[in-house]
Design an enzyme around this catalytic site. Sequence first.
Site, PDB file in Angstrom:
ATOM      1  N   LYS A   1      47.132  37.593  29.183  1.00 14.01           N
ATOM      2  CA  LYS A   1      47.045  38.763  28.322  1.00 14.01           C
ATOM      3  C   LYS A   1      45.990  39.745  28.815  1.00 14.01           C
ATOM      4  O   LYS A   1      45.990  40.905  28.472  1.00 14.01           O
ATOM      5  CB  LYS A   1      46.665  38.331  26.893  1.00 14.01           C
ATOM      6  CG  LYS A   1      47.612  37.351  26.250  1.00 14.01           C
ATOM      7  CD  LYS A   1      47.052  36.950  24.856  1.00 14.01           C
ATOM      8  CE  LYS A   1      47.900  35.870  24.226  1.00 14.01           C
ATOM      9  NZ  LYS A   1      47.291  35.417  22.940  1.00 14.01           N
TER      10      LYS A   1
ATOM     11  N   GLU B   1      46.000  42.749  37.725  1.00 17.54           N
ATOM     12  CA  GLU B   1      45.124  41.704  37.196  1.00 17.54           C
ATOM     13  C   GLU B   1      43.865  42.332  36.598  1.00 17.54           C
ATOM     14  O   GLU B   1      43.444  43.420  37.007  1.00 17.54           O
ATOM     15  CB  GLU B   1      44.795  40.734  38.344  1.00 17.54           C
ATOM     16  CG  GLU B   1      43.792  39.641  38.054  1.00 17.54           C
ATOM     17  CD  GLU B   1      44.212  38.634  36.990  1.00 17.54           C
ATOM     18  OE1 GLU B   1      44.572  39.074  35.888  1.00 17.54           O
ATOM     19  OE2 GLU B   1      44.135  37.422  37.267  1.00 17.54           O
ATOM     20  N   ASP B   2      43.272  41.664  35.630  1.00 16.07           N
ATOM     21  CA  ASP B   2      42.057  42.206  35.004  1.00 16.07           C
ATOM     22  C   ASP B   2      40.819  41.913  35.837  1.00 16.07           C
ATOM     23  O   ASP B   2      40.012  42.801  36.113  1.00 16.07           O
ATOM     24  CB  ASP B   2      41.882  41.663  33.573  1.00 16.07           C
ATOM     25  CG  ASP B   2      41.951  40.143  33.485  1.00 16.07           C
ATOM     26  OD1 ASP B   2      42.253  39.483  34.514  1.00 16.07           O
ATOM     27  OD2 ASP B   2      41.722  39.600  32.392  1.00 16.07           O
TER      28      ASP B   2
ATOM     29  N   ASP C   1      37.732  36.255  39.738  1.00 18.40           N
ATOM     30  CA  ASP C   1      36.474  35.514  39.663  1.00 18.40           C
ATOM     31  C   ASP C   1      36.430  34.577  40.880  1.00 18.40           C
ATOM     32  O   ASP C   1      36.013  34.987  41.959  1.00 18.40           O
ATOM     33  CB  ASP C   1      36.448  34.766  38.314  1.00 18.40           C
ATOM     34  CG  ASP C   1      35.163  34.009  38.048  1.00 18.40           C
ATOM     35  OD1 ASP C   1      34.232  34.116  38.856  1.00 18.40           O
ATOM     36  OD2 ASP C   1      35.078  33.310  37.021  1.00 18.40           O
ATOM     37  N   THR C   2      36.901  33.348  40.745  1.00 22.62           N
ATOM     38  CA  THR C   2      36.926  32.450  41.905  1.00 22.62           C
ATOM     39  C   THR C   2      38.051  32.802  42.882  1.00 22.62           C
ATOM     40  O   THR C   2      38.000  32.434  44.056  1.00 22.62           O
ATOM     41  CB  THR C   2      37.149  30.984  41.454  1.00 22.62           C
ATOM     42  OG1 THR C   2      38.431  30.893  40.830  1.00 22.62           O
ATOM     43  CG2 THR C   2      36.063  30.534  40.495  1.00 22.62           C
TER      44      THR C   2
ATOM     45  N   THR D   1      43.340  31.783  40.639  1.00 27.71           N
ATOM     46  CA  THR D   1      44.584  32.241  40.013  1.00 27.71           C
ATOM     47  C   THR D   1      45.427  33.051  40.992  1.00 27.71           C
ATOM     48  O   THR D   1      46.627  32.810  41.137  1.00 27.71           O
ATOM     49  CB  THR D   1      44.256  33.112  38.770  1.00 27.71           C
ATOM     50  OG1 THR D   1      43.407  32.373  37.902  1.00 27.71           O
ATOM     51  CG2 THR D   1      45.504  33.511  38.034  1.00 27.71           C
TER      52      THR D   1
ATOM     53  N   PHE E   1      29.657  36.769  32.340  1.00 22.98           N
ATOM     54  CA  PHE E   1      30.877  36.665  31.535  1.00 22.98           C
ATOM     55  C   PHE E   1      31.060  37.935  30.717  1.00 22.98           C
ATOM     56  O   PHE E   1      30.216  38.301  29.907  1.00 22.98           O
ATOM     57  CB  PHE E   1      30.856  35.443  30.624  1.00 22.98           C
ATOM     58  CG  PHE E   1      32.191  35.186  29.991  1.00 22.98           C
ATOM     59  CD1 PHE E   1      33.190  34.538  30.703  1.00 22.98           C
ATOM     60  CD2 PHE E   1      32.462  35.626  28.704  1.00 22.98           C
ATOM     61  CE1 PHE E   1      34.448  34.327  30.134  1.00 22.98           C
ATOM     62  CE2 PHE E   1      33.714  35.419  28.124  1.00 22.98           C
ATOM     63  CZ  PHE E   1      34.703  34.766  28.849  1.00 22.98           C
TER      64      PHE E   1
ATOM     65  N   ARG F   1      39.275  41.405  22.496  1.00 19.86           N
ATOM     66  CA  ARG F   1      40.265  42.150  23.279  1.00 19.86           C
ATOM     67  C   ARG F   1      40.357  43.605  22.822  1.00 19.86           C
ATOM     68  O   ARG F   1      40.705  44.490  23.596  1.00 19.86           O
ATOM     69  CB  ARG F   1      41.654  41.498  23.177  1.00 19.86           C
ATOM     70  CG  ARG F   1      41.775  40.149  23.869  1.00 19.86           C
ATOM     71  CD  ARG F   1      43.245  39.785  24.077  1.00 19.86           C
ATOM     72  NE  ARG F   1      43.451  38.371  24.293  1.00 19.86           N
ATOM     73  CZ  ARG F   1      43.332  37.741  25.474  1.00 19.86           C
ATOM     74  NH1 ARG F   1      43.000  38.440  26.544  1.00 19.86           N
ATOM     75  NH2 ARG F   1      43.542  36.458  25.579  1.00 19.86           N
TER      76      ARG F   1
HETATM   77  P1  5GP Z   1      39.855  33.081  38.770  1.00 16.12           P
HETATM   78  O1  5GP Z   1      41.105  32.253  38.885  1.00 16.12           O
HETATM   79  O2  5GP Z   1      39.796  34.203  39.772  1.00 16.12           O
HETATM   80  O3  5GP Z   1      38.611  32.249  38.804  1.00 16.12           O
HETATM   81  O4  5GP Z   1      39.821  33.685  37.321  1.00 16.12           O
HETATM   82  C1  5GP Z   1      40.691  34.648  36.908  1.00 16.12           C
HETATM   83  C2  5GP Z   1      40.876  34.607  35.417  1.00 16.12           C
HETATM   84  O5  5GP Z   1      39.766  34.020  34.740  1.00 16.12           O
HETATM   85  C3  5GP Z   1      41.012  36.005  34.870  1.00 16.12           C
HETATM   86  O6  5GP Z   1      42.349  36.407  34.855  1.00 16.12           O
HETATM   87  C4  5GP Z   1      40.430  35.871  33.489  1.00 16.12           C
HETATM   88  O7  5GP Z   1      41.443  35.466  32.604  1.00 16.12           O
HETATM   89  C5  5GP Z   1      39.418  34.763  33.589  1.00 16.12           C
HETATM   90  N1  5GP Z   1      38.035  35.298  33.740  1.00 16.12           N
HETATM   91  C6  5GP Z   1      37.262  35.242  34.838  1.00 16.12           C
HETATM   92  N2  5GP Z   1      36.071  35.829  34.629  1.00 16.12           N
HETATM   93  C7  5GP Z   1      36.091  36.287  33.359  1.00 16.12           C
HETATM   94  C8  5GP Z   1      35.120  36.996  32.543  1.00 16.12           C
HETATM   95  O8  5GP Z   1      34.010  37.374  32.947  1.00 16.12           O
HETATM   96  N3  5GP Z   1      35.507  37.278  31.267  1.00 16.12           N
HETATM   97  C9  5GP Z   1      36.722  36.913  30.762  1.00 16.12           C
HETATM   98  N4  5GP Z   1      36.971  37.245  29.497  1.00 16.12           N
HETATM   99  N5  5GP Z   1      37.654  36.257  31.504  1.00 16.12           N
HETATM  100  C10 5GP Z   1      37.337  35.940  32.792  1.00 16.12           C
END
Ligand code: 5GP
Length: 218
Positions: free
Chosen positions: A68, A134-135, A138-139, A142, A187, A200
Amino acid sequence: SVMPEMIVIPDDYEAIPVSLLSIPTRYQGDVDSCLIPFGLITDRVQKLAEMVYEQYKGKELHMLCLLKGAYRFFSDLLKEISALSAAADAPDVVKLSLHFVRVKSYHNTESTGDVKISGIDLDDLAGKNVLIVEDIIDTGTTMVAFTAELQKVTPASVEVISLLVKRTPRSNGFLPHYAGFSIPDKFLVGYALDLNEVFRDLNHICIISEAGIEKYRE
Ligand code: 5GP
């Protein structure tokens, strides 16, 4: 991959105290400060839309919203791309199709990087130009897992646009083709980014407070 141009918010950036901006009463105390005010998001989205438009003008483009968290970015980006396309001469129109997908990554099995994909038949994207919206990256878990799944149906092209890219030592090195902001390892909530479905509807991208984390922890 190449580092996209982004607005860099440095680690020592002094975020704006929320008392200086308008935020919903119910979130007073739940957020410490505002890292990216809504107005700046809007300005950056406009520029990103121009870049996407230049890349895809005269072509078919399948925009894919990762639900979402990306819904507001997707919606605002789409509005701007549509406006550019609407004002263009016939050969420079972008023929848009919209898709929505739910992607959940499993961080408790960190090494595998498994993602659960639902709400879409990826076969519909075979032979298409796909832009994944994508929003936040982070790592990168995804995106690496999802793009691998998507490549299996052999789209004509796949690009990723992310509003935010977190600078974190936990990154797997994944970089999007277009990105709005490079941000500190914190975060964030707001502009569709949530903590357990809360925040949201907050317009600004904010740093959650200890009290906020405590209040909405599950
Ligand atoms: P990744 O797989 O790159 O570690 O994380 C991606 C997903 O983790 C994003 O689509 C999001 O849903 C969630 N995420 C990562 N960092 C944050 C953050 O700082 N705040 C929020 N609300 N969601 C995050």
